[in-house]
Write an enzyme that holds these catalytic residues in place. Structure first.
Site, PDB file in Angstrom:
ATOM      1  N   GLY A 182       0.817  -1.204   0.000  1.00  0.00           N
ATOM      2  CA  GLY A 182       0.000   0.000   0.000  1.00  0.00           C
ATOM      3  C   GLY A 182       0.848   1.250   0.000  1.00  0.00           C
ATOM      4  CB  SER A 225       0.787  -5.855  -7.475  1.00  0.00           C
ATOM      5  OG  SER A 225       1.338  -4.903  -8.355  1.00  0.00           O
ATOM      6  CD  GLU A 260      10.030  -3.456  -5.700  1.00  0.00           C
ATOM      7  OE1 GLU A 260       8.990  -3.701  -6.324  1.00  0.00           O
ATOM      8  OE2 GLU A 260      10.332  -2.304  -5.319  1.00  0.00           O
ATOM      9  CB  SER A 299       8.510   6.366 -12.928  1.00  0.00           C
ATOM     10  OG  SER A 299       9.087   7.495 -12.298  1.00  0.00           O
ATOM     11  CD  GLU A 329       9.988   9.299 -16.404  1.00  0.00           C
ATOM     12  OE1 GLU A 329       9.710   9.313 -17.618  1.00  0.00           O
ATOM     13  OE2 GLU A 329       9.611   8.390 -15.628  1.00  0.00           O
TER      14      GLU A 329
END
Length: 375
Positions: free
Chosen positions: A123, A157, A240, A357, A359
């Site tokens: 979350g 997800s 991750e 992302s 960026e």
């Protein structure tokens, strides 16, 4: 016998019978495939001690070295074993609980993850706080010995399958940006939680919106101290980028082989420009593996963003290449169903957005790795 040899033998012996049909199921854009069978496989893995290899033995792990973790993930991918349904628990929140949790929290949450009995979701992102995660507005306050959570998360997800969610939320009224955030562990199956699937270009729905409307969790279900959530959340993102990325690259190799095979079948390989792109894709995948091996360490730092930026950009280009070698046939879904290369193209468009992302990854590399001035 090395752990690699043990894993190879065990997988060959166990991906048979009821689990033979699980081979190749699941993965990005295909998480809807065979969920119940894959959940049963997850529990079978856990019972045999093949989940959470890096964890201490007292929590069900093997205290495996990074080398052994890489070996397992590579053999798992080579065996075409199904995509893991417990990877968010094992790879993200589990290591974070090990790092920041109390002994009571470790005893409560780690064994069900290791056994495949409880699934997790993340979350973090919100409609106005995706790449700019410090802008989260979901809030929580203590009331009657419980945290009461209100707000919205998006792009969550597998939230529709999860039992628990680790939620970054604002617990200090009036706080801004990185301050005043906390990292709560919130049960998903309660009246105050609503999950709405988001239909993707592939027609599947593994991402979701999650609405918290007075959802509750125990006062003790917080990692770290109240207000210290940003530090905990960043640690989760570091975990991750672990050893499992080496297994991911085996899957990339399989996809690239399929693209090359298609190029030969369609004659696209005779086009010098496409042939150059195929060779470049092969070379860049080799570089990806070498960089991943170089960057592996128990406490990944901001340098891990290099790997995420590299593989996501590469994989998106591979999706474009998959469409190019198919030619016009790649534009048509036969009987309304996407083939593997069409699905690769559509879903890989998201690779450079989710999990940070491109960026934002470039900013992290520039500011926190190279020491360049902040924008």
């Amino acid at each position: 016998m090395s752990l690699r040899e043990q894993a190879r033998a065990w997988l060959a012996e166990n991906l048979t019978g009821e689990f033979a049909g699980a081979r190749g199921l699941g993965g990005p854009g295909r998480e809807h495939e065979g969920h119940e069978l894959r959940l049963a496989w997850e529990r079978h893995l856990g019972k045999a001690g093949w989940t959470c290899l890096a964890w201490p033995e007292r929590y069900g792990g093997r205290a495996a070295s990074l080398e052994d973790q890489v070996a397992f993930h590579e053999e798992y991918a080579r065996a075409d074993a199904p995509a893991r349904v417990g990877h968010i628990g094992e790879g993200l929140v589990g290591p974070t609980i090990l790092e920041f949790g109390t002994e009571e929290q470790r005893a409560r949450f780690l064994p069900p993850i290791q056994r495949g009995e409880e699934l997790w979701c993340q979350g973090y992102s919100e409609p106005d706080a995706g790449s700019d995660l410090a802008a989260v507005r979901t809030r929580a306050h203590l009331e009657g010995g419980r945290w009461v959570v209100t707000g919205q998360k998006v792009w969550t997800s597998l939230a529709h399958l999860a039992d628990w969610c680790f939620v970054l939320c604002r617990t200090e009224p009036g706080s801004q940006r990185h301050r005043g955030l906390s990292y709560l562990l919130v049960p998903m199956r309660q009246p105050g939680v609503e999950v709405r699937p988001i239909v993707q270009m592939t027609g599947t729905s593994e991402f979701n919106e999650v609405f918290f409307d007075g959802a509750v969790t125990a006062a003790g279900d917080i990692l770290g101290e109240p207000g210290d959530g940003w530090r905990v959340a960043m640690a989760t993102l570091g975990h991750e980028r672990g050893a499992s990325t080496l297994g991911q690259q085996i899957g990339f190799r399989r996809e690239l082989d399929r693209v090359i095979e298609t190029a030969r079948r369609t004659g696209a390989v005779s086009d010098p420009v496409l042939r150059d792109r195929l060779v470049r894709a092969w070379l860049e995948l080799e570089i990806m593996r070498l960089n991943a091996l170089r960057a592996l360490r128990p406490d990944p730092g901001p340098e891990a963003s290099i790997g995420k930026l590299y593989w996501s950009e590469w994989h998106r280009r591979l999706g474009e290449l998959a469409q190019a070698v198919q030619g016009r046939a790649g534009l048509v879904a036969r009987d309304g169903e996407l083939d593997d290369l069409q699905r690769l193209y559509l879903f890989s468009r998201a690779d450079t957005i989710y999990a940070g992302s491109s960026e934002i990854q470039r900013n992290i590399i520039a500011e926190r790795t190279l020491g360049l001035p902040r924008q």
